[in-house]
Write a protein that holds these residues in place. Structure first.
Motif, short mmCIF file in Angstrom:
data_model
loop_
_atom_site.label_atom_id
_atom_site.label_comp_id
_atom_site.label_asym_id
_atom_site.label_seq_id
_atom_site.Cartn_x
_atom_site.Cartn_y
_atom_site.Cartn_z
N MET A 1 74.02 2.02 8.40
CA MET A 1 73.12 0.86 8.42
C MET A 1 72.93 0.32 7.00
O MET A 1 72.83 1.07 6.05
N SER A 2 72.89 -0.98 6.88
CA SER A 2 72.70 -1.61 5.57
C SER A 2 71.35 -2.32 5.52
O SER A 2 70.71 -2.53 6.56
N TYR A 3 70.95 -2.66 4.32
CA TYR A 3 69.69 -3.37 4.12
C TYR A 3 69.88 -4.87 4.20
O TYR A 3 70.90 -5.39 3.75
N ASP A 4 68.92 -5.56 4.77
CA ASP A 4 68.88 -7.02 4.72
C ASP A 4 68.22 -7.38 3.38
O ASP A 4 67.02 -7.17 3.20
N LYS A 5 68.99 -7.89 2.45
CA LYS A 5 68.48 -8.15 1.11
C LYS A 5 67.32 -9.13 1.10
O LYS A 5 66.35 -8.98 0.34
N GLU A 6 67.39 -10.14 1.94
CA GLU A 6 66.31 -11.12 1.98
C GLU A 6 65.03 -10.50 2.55
O GLU A 6 63.93 -10.83 2.11
N LEU A 7 65.19 -9.61 3.50
CA LEU A 7 64.02 -8.93 4.06
C LEU A 7 63.37 -8.03 3.02
O LEU A 7 62.14 -7.99 2.89
N VAL A 8 64.20 -7.31 2.25
CA VAL A 8 63.67 -6.44 1.20
C VAL A 8 62.96 -7.27 0.14
O VAL A 8 61.87 -6.92 -0.33
N LEU A 148 64.82 -10.27 -6.37
CA LEU A 148 63.73 -11.18 -6.02
C LEU A 148 64.14 -12.64 -6.17
O LEU A 148 63.79 -13.49 -5.35
N ASP A 149 64.88 -12.94 -7.23
CA ASP A 149 65.25 -14.33 -7.51
C ASP A 149 66.38 -14.83 -6.60
O ASP A 149 66.33 -15.95 -6.09
N GLN A 150 67.40 -14.01 -6.44
CA GLN A 150 68.56 -14.41 -5.64
C GLN A 150 69.03 -13.24 -4.78
O GLN A 150 70.04 -12.59 -5.07
N PRO A 151 68.29 -12.96 -3.73
CA PRO A 151 68.62 -11.78 -2.91
C PRO A 151 70.05 -11.79 -2.36
O PRO A 151 70.70 -10.75 -2.30
N LYS A 152 70.54 -12.95 -1.97
CA LYS A 152 71.88 -13.02 -1.40
C LYS A 152 72.96 -12.69 -2.42
O LYS A 152 74.04 -12.22 -2.08
N GLU A 153 72.66 -12.96 -3.71
CA GLU A 153 73.63 -12.74 -4.77
C GLU A 153 73.51 -11.35 -5.39
O GLU A 153 74.31 -11.00 -6.26
N ALA A 154 72.53 -10.58 -4.96
CA ALA A 154 72.33 -9.24 -5.54
C ALA A 154 73.55 -8.37 -5.28
O ALA A 154 74.19 -8.46 -4.23
N GLU A 156 76.00 -5.20 -4.47
CA GLU A 156 75.98 -4.15 -3.46
C GLU A 156 75.36 -2.89 -4.06
O GLU A 156 75.68 -2.51 -5.19
N GLY A 157 74.50 -2.27 -3.32
CA GLY A 157 73.84 -1.06 -3.81
C GLY A 157 72.60 -1.33 -4.63
O GLY A 157 71.95 -0.40 -5.10
N ALA A 158 72.25 -2.62 -4.83
CA ALA A 158 71.09 -2.96 -5.65
C ALA A 158 69.79 -2.40 -5.05
O ALA A 158 68.91 -1.93 -5.78
N ILE A 159 69.68 -2.45 -3.74
CA ILE A 159 68.46 -1.97 -3.09
C ILE A 159 68.36 -0.45 -3.20
O ILE A 159 67.31 0.09 -3.54
N GLU A 160 69.47 0.23 -2.92
CA GLU A 160 69.47 1.69 -3.04
C GLU A 160 69.17 2.12 -4.48
O GLU A 160 68.44 3.09 -4.70
#
Length: 215
Positions: A1-8, A148-154, A156-160
């Motif tokens: 399962m992956s994270y939804d960057k915009e949701l995070v 926070l500024d550009q979640p779609k451009e973050a 891979e692995g930024a959330i982890e």
């Protein structure tokens, strides 16, 4: 399962906004009419609604409150009723509990203190909590700026990476707090001698050769 960057990113902004506006009640705002246990639990649920609640592990229960009384972390209720001073203790206990053990809390809170002393301590405590909240917001925003500024451009692995960083920072903060708590009423000479003995044992094999083990 992956994270939804915009949701995070949404959750991070929501948490930031919550902390900016969050304030614990002032001493005079705490009820002093004598509350029964179920009323106390309901009230604390409102004051401490930021603490995650698991279905089988609620943060505030009659058992936990009774344990704090038994351990003398807080004064006992008067004829089964809880007043302003009890509510103040419980607020401090449950917020501190997120970052230290009950033993650490026992060392930090005033024990068997008169009400005026508890009032002053609590007033200072809620002010510090607000200051730390704002500092935490700044640190979190700096660490998660791209997300926070550009979640779609973050990346891979930024959330982890951010979650891992948060856990590690929390862990180091708790370790430091525990180390400092152990210095209360410590024999300075004995502590320094123990450090000297530790240093003389040599370098720890799992760290860089220019770093000595910290006991």
């Amino acid at each position: 399962m992956s994270y939804d960057k915009e949701l995070v990113a949404h959750k991070l902004r929501r948490w930031e906004n919550y902390l900016i506006n969050y304030k614990l009640p002032a001493w005079k705002e705490l009820p002093d009419i004598g509350l029964y246990m179920d009323q106390v639990i309901a009230l604390l649920g409102q004051y401490l609604d930021f603490i995650p609640v698991e279905e089988k592990n609620k943060p505030v229960t009659p058992t936990t409150i009774n344990n704090y009384v038994r351990l003398k972390v807080m004064p006992a209720p008067e004829k089964r009723k809880y007043y302003r001073i009890h509510i103040a203790y419980l607020i401090m206990i449950f917020t501190l509990k997120q970052g230290t053990s009950i033993n650490g809390i026992q060392q930090l809170l005033p024990v068997n203190a008169p009400e005026e002393e508890v009032k002053a301590f609590y007033t200072n405590y809620i002010q510090r909590l607000q200051e730390i909240s704002l500092f935490y917001i700044e640190q979190t925003r700096a660490a998660a700026q791209d997300l926070l500024d550009q979640p779609k451009e973050a990346k891979e692995g930024a959330i982890e990476h951010f979650i891992t960083q948060s856990i590690l920072m929390s862990g180091f903060s708790r370790i430091l707090a525990d180390k400092l708590l152990r210095l209360r009423d410590a024999d300075t000479q004995q502590v320094l001698e123990l450090e000297k003995t530790s240093d003389e044992r040599g370098y720890h094999p799992t760290i860089a050769p220019d770093k000595k083990k910290e006991d």
